[in-house]
Design a protein around this motif. Structure first.
Motif, PDB file in Angstrom:
ATOM      1  N   ILE A  38      49.989   6.971  50.693  1.00 56.20           N
ATOM      2  CA  ILE A  38      50.379   7.635  51.939  1.00 56.20           C
ATOM      3  C   ILE A  38      49.162   7.687  52.849  1.00 56.20           C
ATOM      4  O   ILE A  38      48.026   7.583  52.386  1.00 56.20           O
ATOM      5  CB  ILE A  38      50.930   9.062  51.687  1.00 56.20           C
ATOM      6  N   PRO A  39      49.389   7.849  54.166  1.00 53.58           N
ATOM      7  CA  PRO A  39      48.226   7.970  55.060  1.00 53.58           C
ATOM      8  C   PRO A  39      47.529   9.317  54.866  1.00 53.58           C
ATOM      9  O   PRO A  39      48.077  10.246  54.276  1.00 53.58           O
ATOM     10  CB  PRO A  39      48.835   7.856  56.458  1.00 53.58           C
ATOM     11  N   ASN A  40      46.324   9.419  55.393  1.00 53.42           N
ATOM     12  CA  ASN A  40      45.528  10.638  55.250  1.00 53.42           C
ATOM     13  C   ASN A  40      46.256  11.810  55.901  1.00 53.42           C
ATOM     14  O   ASN A  40      46.649  11.751  57.059  1.00 53.42           O
ATOM     15  CB  ASN A  40      44.162  10.430  55.899  1.00 53.42           C
ATOM     16  N   THR A  41      46.427  12.903  55.140  1.00 50.68           N
ATOM     17  CA  THR A  41      47.191  14.052  55.634  1.00 50.68           C
ATOM     18  C   THR A  41      46.313  15.216  56.037  1.00 50.68           C
ATOM     19  O   THR A  41      46.781  16.151  56.667  1.00 50.68           O
ATOM     20  CB  THR A  41      48.156  14.543  54.537  1.00 50.68           C
ATOM     21  N   GLY A  42      45.058  15.224  55.670  1.00 55.49           N
ATOM     22  CA  GLY A  42      44.169  16.322  56.008  1.00 55.49           C
ATOM     23  C   GLY A  42      44.212  17.462  55.021  1.00 55.49           C
ATOM     24  O   GLY A  42      43.612  18.512  55.257  1.00 55.49           O
ATOM     25  N   ILE A  43      44.894  17.311  53.902  1.00 56.19           N
ATOM     26  CA  ILE A  43      44.924  18.334  52.862  1.00 56.19           C
ATOM     27  C   ILE A  43      43.587  18.290  52.124  1.00 56.19           C
ATOM     28  O   ILE A  43      43.122  17.231  51.732  1.00 56.19           O
ATOM     29  CB  ILE A  43      46.074  18.076  51.868  1.00 56.19           C
ATOM     30  N   THR A  44      42.975  19.458  51.937  1.00 59.00           N
ATOM     31  CA  THR A  44      41.677  19.489  51.271  1.00 59.00           C
ATOM     32  C   THR A  44      41.841  19.388  49.762  1.00 59.00           C
ATOM     33  O   THR A  44      42.910  19.636  49.216  1.00 59.00           O
ATOM     34  CB  THR A  44      40.938  20.795  51.594  1.00 59.00           C
ATOM     35  N   LEU A  45      40.755  19.050  49.090  1.00 53.60           N
ATOM     36  CA  LEU A  45      40.737  19.098  47.639  1.00 53.60           C
ATOM     37  C   LEU A  45      40.816  20.557  47.201  1.00 53.60           C
ATOM     38  O   LEU A  45      40.309  21.442  47.887  1.00 53.60           O
ATOM     39  CB  LEU A  45      39.449  18.482  47.098  1.00 53.60           C
ATOM     40  N   PRO A  46      41.432  20.834  46.055  1.00 48.73           N
ATOM     41  CA  PRO A  46      41.449  22.218  45.580  1.00 48.73           C
ATOM     42  C   PRO A  46      40.024  22.736  45.348  1.00 48.73           C
ATOM     43  O   PRO A  46      39.208  22.069  44.731  1.00 48.73           O
ATOM     44  CB  PRO A  46      42.219  22.139  44.261  1.00 48.73           C
ATOM     45  N   PHE A  47      39.731  23.903  45.876  1.00 48.37           N
ATOM     46  CA  PHE A  47      38.437  24.592  45.781  1.00 48.37           C
ATOM     47  C   PHE A  47      37.318  23.885  46.527  1.00 48.37           C
ATOM     48  O   PHE A  47      36.160  24.226  46.342  1.00 48.37           O
ATOM     49  CB  PHE A  47      38.035  24.816  44.322  1.00 48.37           C
ATOM     50  N   VAL A  48      37.630  22.914  47.393  1.00 50.33           N
ATOM     51  CA  VAL A  48      36.614  22.249  48.205  1.00 50.33           C
ATOM     52  C   VAL A  48      37.141  22.172  49.627  1.00 50.33           C
ATOM     53  O   VAL A  48      38.174  21.543  49.881  1.00 50.33           O
ATOM     54  CB  VAL A  48      36.318  20.816  47.693  1.00 50.33           C
TER      55      VAL A  48
END
Length: 73
Positions: A38-48
């Motif tokens: 999928i294209p980049n969604t802007g969801i961060t990594l958990p705890f980062v």
């Protein structure tokens, strides 16, 4: 998942499952972005996160999960 199965009541189980679902969605979306599914969604990594809001919410969710786990049956 262990916390939700040993929760003393339904509310504690639903809180634990909701936290698990929130983290699972973040992990699945990040894996999908890294593998170019999928294209980049802007969801961060958990705890980062850069701003800190994501970390704040995840740490408060972990506090709720620890509170549920203290009252095992």
């Amino acid at each position: 998942m262990v916390v939700s199965t040993h929760a003393p009541d339904l509310l504690g189980a639903m809180i634990a499952v909701g936290i698990l679902g929130h983290m699972a969605i973040q992990v699945i979306l990040n894996i999908a972005v890294v593998t170019n599914t999928i294209p980049n969604t802007g969801i961060t990594l958990p705890f980062v996160s850069y701003g800190g809001t994501s970390v704040l919410f995840l740490l408060s969710e972990m506090g709720l999960a620890l509170s549920v786990s203290r009252h095992r049956k």
